[in-house]
Design an enzyme around this catalytic site. Structure first.
Site, short mmCIF file in Angstrom:
data_model
loop_
_atom_site.label_atom_id
_atom_site.label_comp_id
_atom_site.label_asym_id
_atom_site.label_seq_id
_atom_site.Cartn_x
_atom_site.Cartn_y
_atom_site.Cartn_z
N LEU A 516 0.83 -1.21 0.00
CA LEU A 516 0.00 0.00 0.00
C LEU A 516 0.87 1.26 0.00
O LEU A 516 0.60 2.20 -0.75
CB LEU A 516 -0.93 -0.03 1.21
CG LEU A 516 -1.94 1.10 1.31
CD1 LEU A 516 -3.29 0.57 1.78
CD2 LEU A 516 -1.47 2.19 2.27
N GLN A 519 2.32 2.06 -3.36
CA GLN A 519 1.35 2.64 -4.29
C GLN A 519 0.95 4.05 -3.88
O GLN A 519 0.69 4.89 -4.73
CB GLN A 519 0.10 1.75 -4.36
CG GLN A 519 -0.79 2.04 -5.54
CD GLN A 519 -0.08 1.86 -6.87
OE1 GLN A 519 0.86 1.08 -6.98
NE2 GLN A 519 -0.50 2.59 -7.88
N GLU A 520 0.92 4.31 -2.59
CA GLU A 520 0.49 5.63 -2.11
C GLU A 520 1.52 6.72 -2.38
O GLU A 520 1.20 7.78 -2.90
CB GLU A 520 0.21 5.57 -0.60
CG GLU A 520 -1.13 4.96 -0.23
CD GLU A 520 -2.30 5.86 -0.53
OE1 GLU A 520 -2.09 7.04 -0.88
OE2 GLU A 520 -3.44 5.39 -0.43
N SER A 521 2.77 6.47 -1.99
CA SER A 521 3.75 7.56 -1.98
C SER A 521 5.08 7.22 -2.63
O SER A 521 5.93 8.11 -2.75
CB SER A 521 4.03 7.99 -0.54
OG SER A 521 4.69 6.95 0.17
N TYR A 625 -5.52 1.13 -8.38
CA TYR A 625 -4.90 1.12 -7.05
C TYR A 625 -5.10 -0.22 -6.36
O TYR A 625 -4.14 -0.83 -5.86
CB TYR A 625 -5.52 2.25 -6.22
CG TYR A 625 -5.03 2.38 -4.81
CD1 TYR A 625 -3.98 3.23 -4.49
CD2 TYR A 625 -5.64 1.67 -3.77
CE1 TYR A 625 -3.55 3.36 -3.17
CE2 TYR A 625 -5.21 1.79 -2.46
CZ TYR A 625 -4.17 2.65 -2.17
OH TYR A 625 -3.74 2.78 -0.87
#
Length: 670
Positions: A516, A519-521, A625
């Site tokens: 996660l 994918q987020e940052s 996502y």
């Protein structure tokens, strides 16, 4: 003590070096400041300040960027000789090619075709659709047949721009494009909710019809009510656009209009497209009748199995509607196969559609020799995408019943390979820009410098970024390799001790958590989204405050960007949504990025196979996502040395409405 006089020359030399080093250091600091100030002056459109800073930055390794900003800021008043001088100062660099892009657009607006034609062959990136349209126009003027390329460029136009509109107008005037091309462009623009583009296209044929396009966007039901009898010509085309627009607002109303008579009043091809557009909009709203609308669309086509003139996006939503359909299995899978077979050749190669068509072939295969052929074709399709390191590659591997094998680590980089990467000026400039906080410029410079690099060169560049802890460039660069795969680069584990400790403390699978965060940052600690999410785990301020209260954290202003605080808040929130959704990693990932209320609604559409549920998520960004987070987690399990968990196990058995006896949920999760 006073040095021995015999050593004074050496002492003076040493002192001189110290003083010179200090002067160089001060110069470097001033120059770096000039670069940042110049970027601020560009943002403020301060021409005078930019001009002064251009002189101040002379000699700095990033001086070309100030030169680019200064000239680009006054490009409307520039002359060709100034551009030629700029190209000569910075040959082969990113800024040379990017400014040429900007100048080609300016030359097109000026209708300066001689200079445009001279500069265009030197445009290396050639990645601007409007420039492409200007170039096609010049080739058309020179007598070339550019219809196919021009049609593709025009249909792919996202917003109304001068270049593509001018090109299309010229081809319409020359009768290279006719009414069929114009109305198809209007249909595509209407589907994409781009009224100006639709109106501009129709105006090339009929100014009165163009005014009607504007009116039907405002009130499609009224436009349909004013049409009587069986419309022909432009009136039939306008009725189709009105039905498409009505479907976007209210698919049930559009279906009602089609049932009430419009299906018979339109040509079969137009009625088919109207039903398909209605099906797409119903699928976006997760309505159960979406697949039925697509069935009605295919029934209108004159030859069964014929290829409709629908967009790839409309056909993609037919697949998603079929996967969600409550209809019998054979009907669902037939609709999937019809859609994929009607897509463009390029779209059919997308691993999503390779996978779902193979599933359709499997499901529809009959006993006997014919069925064996279909099963073999399906197996070959799975085998074609199984090696791919993505969501559908893993699902295909599991369909084949084979174990996921991690790519072998490449041979270690040699000193020569490492030094070759560090010798590339563009990569060095990119890292300098990133260090100064000029992220957009640094990313563009870095990506430009990767063009044409082979696998080993990409691995060396990625390793340099990894060592500098520029994790997004490390990951994205390594992702470009085709044969040599370095999982440690593609799935790095920064802050490993902290992440593992926090995951263990709160009770979250660390591989899922890493998947996660990646994918987020991309592990950029100061990352900030357009919506205002911050830090490694991209926490929104309101979510941070709510979570802090839940876990008893006294959250002060600014703490959200602290790494440890961000990890604590993000991991705690992830655990809360996981618990809220019964441990479903797919639902929790969707909730984390899109908010819990949306996946709560999406799960109510019926019981679905989780992969089909994920593919049917109506937001493109959220769909991508969810698939990437779960795919990432599979690889992070291997990188972290954890027990392997297949993708289907992470997806779970099924996704559907919450059971009546399920434990109560905290409906206040933001």
């Amino acid at each position: 003590p006073i040095p021995d006089p015999r050593r004074w020359p050496r002492a003076l030399a040493a002192l001189s070096l110290v003083l010179l080093g200090g002067a160089l250091s001060v110069h470097a600091q001033v120059s770096d400041s000039a670069i940042v100030e110049a970027r601020e002056a560009l943002r403020d459109k301060n021409k005078t300040r930019l001009s002064a800073l251009r002189a101040a930055a002379a000699g700095h390794p990033l001086a070309m960027w100030v030169d680019y900003w200064e000239l680009g800021n006054r490009l409307a008043d520039a002359q060709q000789r100034e551009l030629d001088a700029f190209y000569a100062r910075w040959p082969g660099t990113y800024v040379e090619d990017r400014l040429r892009n900007d100048w080609l657009l300016e030359l097109g607006k000026r209708r300066d075709w001689p200079n445009f034609s001279r500069d265009m062959p030197k445009f290396r990136m050639n990645d601007d659709r409007e420039v492409t349209c200007y170039a096609l126009l010049t080739r058309h003027a020179a007598g070339e047949d550019v219809r196919d390329a021009a049609r593709s460029a025009w249909y792919g136009q996202r917003e109304l721009d001068d270049g593509c509109n001018l090109m299309a107008s010229a081809l319409v005037a020359a009768r290279q494009f006719g009414a069929a091309e114009v109305w198809q462009k209007a249909q595509l623009a209407t589907e994409a909710n781009r009224p100006r583009a639709a109106q501009a296209a129709v105006a090339m044929l009929d100014s009165r019809a163009a005014q009607a396009v504007s009116a039907l966007f405002d009130n499609p039901a009224r436009a349909l009510s004013r049409s009587t009898g069986t419309p022909t010509g432009s009136q039939a085309e306008l009725a189709l656009l009105a039905l498409m627009r009505l479907a976007a607002n209210d698919p049930d109303a559009a279906a009602g209009q089609l049932d009430a008579g419009w299906t018979k009043r339109l040509s079969p091809a137009h009625a088919a497209l109207a039903w398909a557009a209605t099906g797409k909009q119903a699928a976006l709203k997760l309505l159960p009748q979406a697949a039925d609308h697509y069935q009605r669309a295919w029934q209108q086509l004159q030859r069964p199995g014929g290829e409709p003139a629908w967009s790839d996006d409309t056909l993609a939503w037919q697949v998603r509607a079929a996967l969600r359909s409550p209809s019998a299995g054979a009907e669902r899978w037939a609709l999937v196969q019809l859609a994929v077979d009607a897509m463009s050749a390029a779209e059919q190669r997308d691993p999503a559609w390779v996978y779902w068509k193979a599933r359709a072939l499997q499901a529809r295969a009959k006993p006997g020799a014919d069925g064996d052929v279909d099963r073999q074709v399906a197996r070959q399709a799975f085998e074609s995408i199984a090696p791919q390191l993505n969501f559908y590659g893993k699902l295909a591997t599991e369909e084949l019943g084979t174990k996921l094998v991690m790519p072998a680590a490449p041979q270690p980089l040699t000193d020569a390979e490492r030094q070759a990467a560090r010798a590339q000026p563009g990569l060095a400039r990119a890292l300098q820009l990133l260090a100064l906080g000029l992220r957009s410029e640094g990313v563009r410079e870095w990506n430009y410098s990767l063009r044409g690099l082979a696998d080993r060169e990409l691995l060396a560049a990625a390793q340099w970024a990894c060592e500098r802890e520029v994790w997004d460039r490390c990951i994205n660069t390594s992702d470009r390799t085709r044969v040599e795969i370095d999982l440690a680069q593609r799935f790095p584990t920064p802050f490993r001790a902290d992440v593992l400790a926090k995951a263990g403390e709160i009770g979250v699978d660390p591989a899922y958590m890493y998947g996660l965060i990646r994918q987020e940052s991309r592990f950029i600690m100061d990352a900030r989204s357009h919506a205002g999410a911050s830090g490694l785990m991209q926490i929104m301020p309101a979510t941070a405050r709510w979570t802090a209260k839940k876990i008893g954290l006294d959250l002060k202003p600014g703490m959200i960007n602290d790494r440890d605080t961000n990890l604590a808040l993000g991991t705690s929130y992830l655990k809360l949504v996981l618990d809220d959704f019964g441990g479903s990693q797919a639902l929790a990932a969707a909730a984390y990025t899109a908010g819990p209320s949306r996946p709560r609604r999406w799960r109510e559409a019926g019981v679905l196979e989780p992969a089909a549920w994920a593919e049917g998520i109506p937001f493109n960004e959220t769909r991508d996502y969810v698939k990437k987070v779960l795919s990432n987690a599979v690889y992070y399990s291997a990188v972290l040395g954890l027990p392997a968990q297949p993708l289907k196990a992470r997806l779970g058995a099924a996704i559907g409405p919450r059971a009546n006896d399920a434990p109560p949920t905290d409906r206040q999760i933001p």
